[in-house]
Design an enzyme around this catalytic site. Structure first.
Site: not given
Ligand code: DON
Length: 571
Positions: A402, A382, A421
């Site tokens: 993610n 991220t 995600e």
């Protein structure tokens, strides 16, 4: 029952106010008599990769503003830091528009496809299936990043999208030398990348990870970015790219439809604002839990005189505030378009007063005594970047696929590495996700719903200094950003804020994760005596900070010293 108990706490706080033995509200920090600058006149950008920071400056030099630069930085990160974020993922942006002194929040978070089926994330024996949650197309939400970039360029930028996307397209087409983090991520995920031919074709050229110092290209992503540049939303969410995405996902066992892509929309939301000691913190609302938790923690801390406490007692109070905020995170928060959340309560100073009264001066509160709600490696996949331009426009963007290299699934023919995600949903109630976060119905997967995030891109406006701040780190994003904000308010410069040693508590597991060196031995011993279990952990985020001192009118940009590849620069 739980709710009733909390209102009880709220009521006690209301009656007792903040007059606890060690509660005292601190005044705002110093204000200076010198005139404050209205615009910096130069710009600062801090991101996780030097090529991305330079892409931002390239677009500023073409006449762009902070918002155009943000499009250039985010799209270049998609190419050079795909382990962290990209056009197959989503982002959240907190922005300040200098001309009309307005703050906006852009939710370009992924959404569940209409055919989402919770059973897909369970093994036949009913235990959580961690593979479908984290790898392959079932783990991917409908991407929000492309729509978010188009939105920012159209509504806030000065330049055509094609100009702001040009550095990313050029870098993907002509190639670049991957940094050690990308090379390490590809090595770590080699087995998973080998599962999907299109992933292997890009990340394992010749069947193995690229070697250090070798030029690496991603021509398919260059082409997809070029279609986005030419056609905007329809260059990704309909037409050729959409068809290829859906075909690839479905051929590999996923369930996306063309309609899922066509109906994806960016949402503008009101940011959360909280006042703390004369500083205004502008941060992320749901579907991020970050802003609510940061506000709750600051509201609790505002009733303590932290300056006059030793480190152990100061840390104790911060941990107890974290514990209480994460308990609420697990129970209440989700996508605001799907769940009703008691935000008025959670953000109320009275609620914080009540919670403050439940904190003992010298003793940890076991989480088991607060009510229900497992920690893992916070990772560093991220990315966050911060920008302030010459006019004082500000952008804080946290962007993600993610977990490391997202789902590791690249959709054939697109160069789009899909996120994973879906694991940010509470896929199986009260079973921890990859960050040890537990969740309830509020964050259960539903068609079109956005999964709860910890991303906390924030802007902190003080009497005479302003900071743009954020970090990756899974659930530790919230506490890292909080500690960065506190370090800034304590007078830290950009490097000091980014370098500050960190600690984290998330209610469950009832353990304080500590960066080696964060506490001196005396503090560690005192905290252990108070009842805390301290556990050293690495790694810790990747904070990127830009600070504008409006007294001296100087910008200061820093990238987390824990990582070698970031660049904070002012010019
Ligand atoms: O949105 C979230 O909260 C997570 N998907 C963020 C993941 C993250 O920060 C990964 N590693 N540092």
């Amino acid at each position: 029952m739980k709710l009733a108990l909390r209102w009880h706490v709220l009521l006690i706080g209301f009656v007792l106010g903040t007059s606890g033995a060690f509660a005292a509200v601190r005044p705002a920090s110093s204000t200076s008599a010198a005139p404050l600058a209205q615009r910096p006149g130069h710009a600062g950008i801090a991101s996780a990769n030097a090529l991305a920071t330079e892409a931002g400056f390239e677009v500023l030099a073409k006449g762009g503003n902070a918002f155009d630069a943000a499009v250039a930085v985010a799209s270049t990160l998609s190419v050079v830091e795909p382990e962290s974020s990209g056009i197959g993922g989503g982002f959240m942006a907190t922005m300040h528009l200098a001309a009309d002194n307005r703050n906006v929040f852009i939710d370009a978070r992924e959404a569940a496809p209409a055919a989402v089926n919770p059973k897909d994330y369970l093994n036949p024996d009913g235990t959580p299936n961690r593979d479908t949650a984290l790898k392959g197309p079932l783990s991917a939400g409908i991407p929000g990043e492309p729509a978010g970039l188009v939105w920012i360029a159209r509504h806030y930028g000065k330049l055509p999208l094609a100009v702001s996307l040009a550095p990313a397209i050029r870098t993907a087409r002509d190639g670049f030398k991957p940094d050690v983090r990308l090379l390490g991520a590809i090595q770590d995920e080699q087995k998973n990348l080998e599962r999907w031919p299109a992933s292997a074709a890009i990340f394992l050229p010749g069947g193995k990870p690229p070697a250090a110092g070798e030029l690496w290209r991603d021509p398919e992503q260059a082409r997809t970015l070029a279609l986005l540049a030419q056609y905007g939303d329809s260059g990704f969410y309909s037409g050729e790219t959409a068809q290829k995405l859906v075909d690839a996902v479905r051929a590999a066992g996923g369930n996306w439809s063309l309609q899922d892509l066509a109906s994806y929309r960016v949402k503008e939301r009101l940011p959360i604002t909280v006042d703390y000691r004369g500083y205004k913190i502008i941060t992320a609302p749901p579907p991020s839990s970050g802003g609510v938790a940061i506000a709750e923690i600051l509201n609790i801390l505002s009733g303590f005189d932290l300056d006059h406490l030793d480190q152990a007692h100061r840390v104790h109070l911060v941990i107890e505030a974290m514990r209480r905020a994460f308990r609420d995170h697990n129970d209440y928060l989700g996508d605001p378009d799907f769940v009703k959340m008691p935000l008025d309560m959670l953000l109320s100073p009275y609620y914080a007063d009540g919670l403050r009264q439940t904190i003992l001066p010298d003793k940890a509160t076991p989480s088991s005594m607060l009510a229900p709600s497992n920690g893992q490696d916070p990772g560093m996949h991220t990315t966050h970047f911060s920008i302030i331009d010459a006019d004082g426009n500000m952008v804080a963007i946290t962007s993600t696929v993610n977990y490391i290299l997202g789902s590791t699934f690249v959709a054939q023919g697109t160069g789009v590495l899909l996120n994973d995600e879906m694991d940010d949903f509470a896929l199986v109630p009260n079973k921890p996700n990859v960050y040890g976060l537990l969740g309830s119905k509020a964050n259960a997967p539903e068609p079109g719903k956005r999964m709860l995030s910890s991303m906390s891109p924030s802007i902190v406006i003080g009497p005479d200094r302003t900071a743009v701040i954020g970090s990756p780190g899974g659930s530790t994003i919230i506490t890292q950003v909080l500690e960065g904000i506190l370090a800034f308010i304590d007078g830290g410069d950009a490097h000091q804020v980014a370098a500050k040693k960190r600690f984290h508590h998330q209610y469950q597991p009832d353990v304080v994760s500590v960066e080696p060196g964060a506490f001196d031995p005396k503090t560690s011993q005192a905290l252990t005596r108070m009842g805390y279990t301290l556990k050293e952990r690495e790694p810790w985020g990747f904070m990127n900070v830009v600070i504008w001192d409006r007294r001296s009118n100087k910008l200061d940009a820093a990238s987390d010293p824990r990582r070698p590849d970031g660049l904070g620069k002012v010019q």
